[in-house]
Design an enzyme around this catalytic site. Structure first.
Site, PDB file in Angstrom:
ATOM      1  N   ASN A 248       1.093  -1.239  -0.436  1.00  0.00           N
ATOM      2  CA  ASN A 248      -0.286   0.038   0.194  1.00  0.00           C
ATOM      3  C   ASN A 248       1.334   1.039  -0.070  1.00  0.00           C
ATOM      4  O   ASN A 248       0.413   2.283  -0.874  1.00  0.00           O
ATOM      5  CB  ASN A 248      -0.794   0.082   1.413  1.00  0.00           C
ATOM      6  CG  ASN A 248      -1.504   1.157   1.177  1.00  0.00           C
ATOM      7  OD1 ASN A 248      -2.861   1.717   0.168  1.00  0.00           O
ATOM      8  ND2 ASN A 248      -1.371   1.818   2.473  1.00  0.00           N
TER       9      ASN A 248
ATOM     10  N   TYR B  89       3.117   9.497 -10.725  1.00  0.00           N
ATOM     11  CA  TYR B  89       1.857   8.294 -10.160  1.00  0.00           C
ATOM     12  C   TYR B  89       1.258   7.371 -10.365  1.00  0.00           C
ATOM     13  O   TYR B  89       0.962   6.442  -9.950  1.00  0.00           O
ATOM     14  CB  TYR B  89       0.973   9.365  -8.875  1.00  0.00           C
ATOM     15  CG  TYR B  89       0.164   8.551  -7.886  1.00  0.00           C
ATOM     16  CD1 TYR B  89       0.686   8.096  -6.955  1.00  0.00           C
ATOM     17  CD2 TYR B  89      -1.221   8.588  -8.347  1.00  0.00           C
ATOM     18  CE1 TYR B  89       0.233   7.616  -5.830  1.00  0.00           C
ATOM     19  CE2 TYR B  89      -1.810   7.131  -7.665  1.00  0.00           C
ATOM     20  CZ  TYR B  89      -1.551   7.016  -6.190  1.00  0.00           C
ATOM     21  OH  TYR B  89      -2.588   6.366  -5.078  1.00  0.00           O
ATOM     22  N   GLY B  90       0.585   7.909 -11.959  1.00  0.00           N
ATOM     23  CA  GLY B  90      -0.025   7.236 -12.991  1.00  0.00           C
ATOM     24  C   GLY B  90       0.166   6.090 -12.964  1.00  0.00           C
ATOM     25  O   GLY B  90       0.088   5.067 -12.930  1.00  0.00           O
TER      26      GLY B  90
ATOM     27  N   LYS C 164       0.886   3.119 -10.432  1.00  0.00           N
ATOM     28  CA  LYS C 164       0.221   2.663 -10.113  1.00  0.00           C
ATOM     29  C   LYS C 164      -0.201   1.591 -11.353  1.00  0.00           C
ATOM     30  O   LYS C 164      -0.523   0.353 -11.176  1.00  0.00           O
ATOM     31  CB  LYS C 164      -0.615   3.148 -10.258  1.00  0.00           C
ATOM     32  CG  LYS C 164      -1.111   3.871  -8.497  1.00  0.00           C
ATOM     33  CD  LYS C 164      -0.864   2.822  -7.598  1.00  0.00           C
ATOM     34  CE  LYS C 164      -1.286   3.270  -6.109  1.00  0.00           C
ATOM     35  NZ  LYS C 164      -0.845   2.549  -5.205  1.00  0.00           N
TER      36      LYS C 164
END
Length: 208
Positions: free
Chosen positions: A84, A151-152, A155
């Site tokens: 996480n 960030y994208g 992920k």
């Protein structure tokens, strides 16, 4: 937790250490759950139950190796790994980002889950145990938002890790899934709202 027939799951966090998640029915308010969690923690302390605190920066592979090794020596095994830990920074348009911040973010968001998963599979290979890897992803893995390229990208990489593990371990009892929990209030949301729309055009999406 065994006395209450509850199962716990360890969860990594980018800045607040390791946490223990417990799955419950959605019958209570946030305040009620929080009070119950605090009371439960005090009861654990009262009973003298041992806990394990291991300093770990998930952006450093040596720290992760020490974490897994320490847990293995202390508890014997880990049944479930929840990846996480993540940081939202750097936010901003490509062409205006800090190189060091990019490298640091990818180390935490993308490289660390691979290291964690690799050591998890290697250190706890017993297929008699139903091992689970849960990767916490985001809608940003699929939908591009201006100012969230790093960030994208990280992920999307995390979801590819999930698919790769699923293919590579299809013959075993190990299962790996990705979960996109949706938007809810965290420190990350507050950071997104605080940014200048000129530097971060998607800031308005986080302001409601």
């Amino acid at each position: 937790l065994d006395l209450l027939s509850l199962r716990s799951f360890p969860k990594t966090s980018g800045s607040r250490g390791m946490h223990v998640n417990v799955r419950i029915m959605p019958r209570w308010t946030f305040t009620e759950v929080r009070r119950a969690a605090l009371a439960f923690s005090r009861e654990i302390e009262r009973r003298g139950v041992r806990s394990l605190v291991v300093p770990c920066h998930v952006g450093k592979s040596a720290d992760i190796e020490n974490l897994i090794d320490t847990v293995q020596k202390t508890w014997g095994r880990i049944d479930v790994l929840i990846n996480n830990a993540a940081v939202a920074t750097p936010t901003g348009l490509v062409g205006h980002l800090d190189s060091a911040a990019i490298a640091s973010a990818l180390a935490i968001n993308a490289a660390a889950p691979v290291v964690m998963a690799d050591l998890f599979c290697r250190s706890f290979p017993d297929d008699a145990v139903e091992r689970r890897i849960i990767n916490i992803s985001s809608g940003a893995a699929q939908t591009a938002l201006a100012g969230t390229a790093v960030y994208g990208m990280s992920k999307a990489a995390l979801e590819m890790l999930t698919r790769s593990i699923a293919v590579e371990h299809s013959a075993s009892r190990l299962r790996c899934i990705s979960v996109r929990p949706g938007i809810f209030e965290t420190g990350m949301q507050a950071h997104m709202r605080s940014r200048d729309p000129v530097e971060f055009p998607s800031a308005g999406l986080f302001r409601g």
